[in-house]
Design a protein around this motif. Structure first.
Motif, PDB file in Angstrom:
ATOM      1  N   ALA A 183       0.847  -1.187   0.000  1.00 37.76           N
ATOM      2  CA  ALA A 183       0.000   0.000   0.000  1.00 37.76           C
ATOM      3  C   ALA A 183       0.882   1.236   0.000  1.00 37.76           C
ATOM      4  O   ALA A 183       1.717   1.415   0.891  1.00 37.76           O
ATOM      5  CB  ALA A 183      -0.903   0.008   1.234  1.00 37.76           C
ATOM      6  N   ILE A 184       0.730   2.059  -1.019  1.00 38.69           N
ATOM      7  CA  ILE A 184       1.372   3.373  -1.038  1.00 38.69           C
ATOM      8  C   ILE A 184       0.446   4.308  -0.281  1.00 38.69           C
ATOM      9  O   ILE A 184      -0.703   4.513  -0.667  1.00 38.69           O
ATOM     10  CB  ILE A 184       1.585   3.877  -2.479  1.00 38.69           C
ATOM     11  N   THR A 185       0.927   4.859   0.806  1.00 39.78           N
ATOM     12  CA  THR A 185       0.054   5.648   1.666  1.00 39.78           C
ATOM     13  C   THR A 185      -0.023   7.097   1.192  1.00 39.78           C
ATOM     14  O   THR A 185       0.663   7.507   0.254  1.00 39.78           O
ATOM     15  CB  THR A 185       0.544   5.582   3.115  1.00 39.78           C
ATOM     16  N   SER A 186      -0.866   7.849   1.869  1.00 42.80           N
ATOM     17  CA  SER A 186      -1.045   9.266   1.565  1.00 42.80           C
ATOM     18  C   SER A 186      -0.817  10.032   2.858  1.00 42.80           C
ATOM     19  O   SER A 186      -1.596   9.900   3.805  1.00 42.80           O
ATOM     20  CB  SER A 186      -2.471   9.508   1.031  1.00 42.80           C
ATOM     21  N   LEU A 187       0.263  10.808   2.918  1.00 45.60           N
ATOM     22  CA  LEU A 187       0.669  11.451   4.163  1.00 45.60           C
ATOM     23  C   LEU A 187      -0.025  12.804   4.336  1.00 45.60           C
ATOM     24  O   LEU A 187      -0.196  13.561   3.378  1.00 45.60           O
ATOM     25  CB  LEU A 187       2.185  11.609   4.200  1.00 45.60           C
ATOM     26  N   ALA A 188      -0.389  13.111   5.577  1.00 50.74           N
ATOM     27  CA  ALA A 188      -1.291  14.221   5.841  1.00 50.74           C
ATOM     28  C   ALA A 188      -0.631  15.592   5.778  1.00 50.74           C
ATOM     29  O   ALA A 188      -1.244  16.549   5.298  1.00 50.74           O
ATOM     30  CB  ALA A 188      -1.937  14.031   7.218  1.00 50.74           C
ATOM     31  N   GLU A 195       7.277  12.128   0.298  1.00 46.93           N
ATOM     32  CA  GLU A 195       7.898  10.843   0.631  1.00 46.93           C
ATOM     33  C   GLU A 195       7.248   9.692  -0.111  1.00 46.93           C
ATOM     34  O   GLU A 195       7.928   8.786  -0.609  1.00 46.93           O
ATOM     35  CB  GLU A 195       7.814  10.592   2.132  1.00 46.93           C
ATOM     36  N   THR A 196       5.912   9.703  -0.179  1.00 48.79           N
ATOM     37  CA  THR A 196       5.235   8.576  -0.812  1.00 48.79           C
ATOM     38  C   THR A 196       5.400   8.570  -2.325  1.00 48.79           C
ATOM     39  O   THR A 196       5.285   7.522  -2.957  1.00 48.79           O
ATOM     40  CB  THR A 196       3.742   8.564  -0.445  1.00 48.79           C
ATOM     41  N   GLN A 197       5.687   9.730  -2.920  1.00 52.45           N
ATOM     42  CA  GLN A 197       6.006   9.728  -4.354  1.00 52.45           C
ATOM     43  C   GLN A 197       7.304   8.956  -4.607  1.00 52.45           C
ATOM     44  O   GLN A 197       7.432   8.256  -5.621  1.00 52.45           O
ATOM     45  CB  GLN A 197       6.121  11.160  -4.859  1.00 52.45           C
ATOM     46  N   GLY A 217      -2.528   4.751  -2.658  1.00 52.22           N
ATOM     47  CA  GLY A 217      -1.762   5.698  -3.464  1.00 52.22           C
ATOM     48  C   GLY A 217      -1.773   7.082  -2.853  1.00 52.22           C
ATOM     49  O   GLY A 217      -2.713   7.465  -2.134  1.00 52.22           O
ATOM     50  N   TRP A 218      -0.713   7.849  -3.130  1.00 52.24           N
ATOM     51  CA  TRP A 218      -0.552   9.156  -2.498  1.00 52.24           C
ATOM     52  C   TRP A 218      -1.584  10.178  -2.956  1.00 52.24           C
ATOM     53  O   TRP A 218      -1.770  11.213  -2.326  1.00 52.24           O
ATOM     54  CB  TRP A 218       0.856   9.705  -2.712  1.00 52.24           C
TER      55      TRP A 218
END
Length: 422
Positions: A183-188, A195-197, A217-218
């Motif tokens: 899972a590519i997360t999405s940071l708040a 970072e997730t890119q 995904g981000w």
């Protein structure tokens, strides 16, 4: 542009054929992704540390020593250690990956056309090592050589054109392996969104992960890896608070159900405070039926069990069924199909518990059932873990903890031995 330093000395073991995938928090750890502290931490100052989410300015060389000892401890237990920066350098040897990375860092509204064009041209001329360094350590206005225009003239010399990413240290947040998918997360927060890119680039373009399927995904609603706990095969807890939104938890649950990666998602509301920014600052698994937990929140922590309607019973498979809230330990035990999820408290009294929770006392990394890495300074919590039959592998973290993260935060398991089916 001027150079900002050199990356660390370690080499990633990219030739391994280790199976990829994780189905729990406690299966024997086989492969882990870390990020060795580097030049990006040297960009922290008293003026920008709050924006970049650090409570103190770390002593970088000591942080590197502590991190090297952490990595060596893992290797001593048979764990393969991968380094994010080295994987990124190897990924950037690919032309398409380079284009995506450069576009991602220059397609922003704050640069303006003149500066964005200059940065794109300059980054294209860099080696993979240099490009990785600029992507992670950032670029200051006074490091630009040429390309001067209105934006560079109006910005202060020490303003960042490309922000550094000191929170790369906490690799758990930007990706989570669930089953054989990542899972590519999405940071708040803005300080972490890039970072997730980079992790997405690694997982989709690096040969080591060829054929790996990604979920979430981000670009989606925010979900951070520190809020995701794999309680047991098929049961995933998601903290909802400062970093993961209710909409993010719902989207994440839909992805898990659609891919057959979970039968139950436990949505766990947590206090929106710095001390409890993620679910793994409140609790972590140390055995198949044991969890170390901050006692000051244990009695109030609730969970909503989320499942999907079964099509064979006439239900809409897109409908999420949300059960009424129950105490977290009760809801988790039911979903895990065990009698009791045993709680091990952080500390012996409310004050000690609060101190050791702040120092990541319950942010442990399980190496196997009943074996966990923990910061050495949390004496009372470690003693309680050992009294409960958990082997505690102690590491130093006086400098590593300045960004509010423990052994679990600093590690993204890529492969664990599957737990035996019940």
């Amino acid at each position: 542009m001027a150079s900002t330093g050199a990356p660390g000395p370690s080499k990633t073991e990219t030739g391994s054929s280790t199976r990829l995938g994780v189905d729990s928090e406690v299966g024997t750890l086989e492969t882990v992704l870390l990020h060795r502290p580097g030049p990006e931490l040297k960009r922290l100052t008293p003026r920008n540390s709050d924006k970049l989410l650090f409570d103190a300015i770390p002593w970088v060389s000591r942080a590197q020593e502590e991190h090297d000892a952490f990595a060596e401890t893992l290797r001593g237990r048979g764990v393969e250690v991968l380094y994010l920066t080295e994987l990124l350098v190897e990924t950037l040897a690919d032309a398409e990956a380079r284009e995506r990375a450069i576009d991602g860092v220059t397609n922003t509204l704050h640069l303006g056309d003149t500066l964005a064009t200059y940065l794109r041209d300059s980054l294209h001329d860099r080696t993979p090592e240099e490009l990785a360094l600029f992507l992670t350590a950032g670029v200051r206005n006074d490091e630009v050589r040429g390309g001067h225009g209105l934006v560079t003239s109006l910005l202060a010399e020490d303003d960042f054109l490309i922000d550094p990413l000191p929170n790369l240290l906490f690799t758990r947040d930007s990706s989570v392996w669930i089953g054989d998918r990542v899972a590519i997360t999405s940071l708040a927060l803005p300080a972490r969104r890039r970072e997730t890119q980079l992790t997405e680039l690694i997982y989709t373009r690096h040969p080591r992960f060829a054929g790996t399927s990604t979920i979430h995904g981000w670009q989606h609603e925010t979900v951070e890896g520190g809020d995701v706990l794999l309680m047991s095969p098929g049961v995933v807890a998601v903290g909802v608070g400062e970093r993961t939104t209710p909409a993010g938890a719902e989207r994440f649950a839909r992805h898990l159900f659609a891919e057959g990666l979970a039968h139950t998602v436990l949505a766990v509301p947590i206090t929106q405070e710095r001390a409890t920014m993620h679910l793994d600052t409140v609790c972590t698994m140390v055995d198949v039926d044991k969890i170390v937990m901050y006692p000051n929140l244990a009695d109030s922590l609730q969970a909503y069990a989320v499942t999907r309607a079964e099509p064979g019973e006439g239900g809409d498979p897109d409908e999420l069924l949300v059960a009424p809230a129950e105490p977290f330990l009760v809801a988790a035990a039911k979903a895990m199909q065990i009698d009791t999820l045993h709680q091990i408290d952080t500390g012996l009294d409310p004050v000690t518990a609060e101190r050791e929770q702040w120092d990541d006392g319950n942010n442990t990394l399980a190496l196997a059932p009943r074996v966990a890495v923990a910061y050495e300074r949390n004496d009372q919590t470690n003693a309680r873990l050992e009294a409960a039959g958990i082997e505690v592998v102690r590491i130093a973290g006086s400098e590593l903890g300045s960004g509010r993260g423990g052994p679990r935060c600093m590690s993204c398991p890529v492969s664990r031995t599957p737990l035996p089916t019940m």
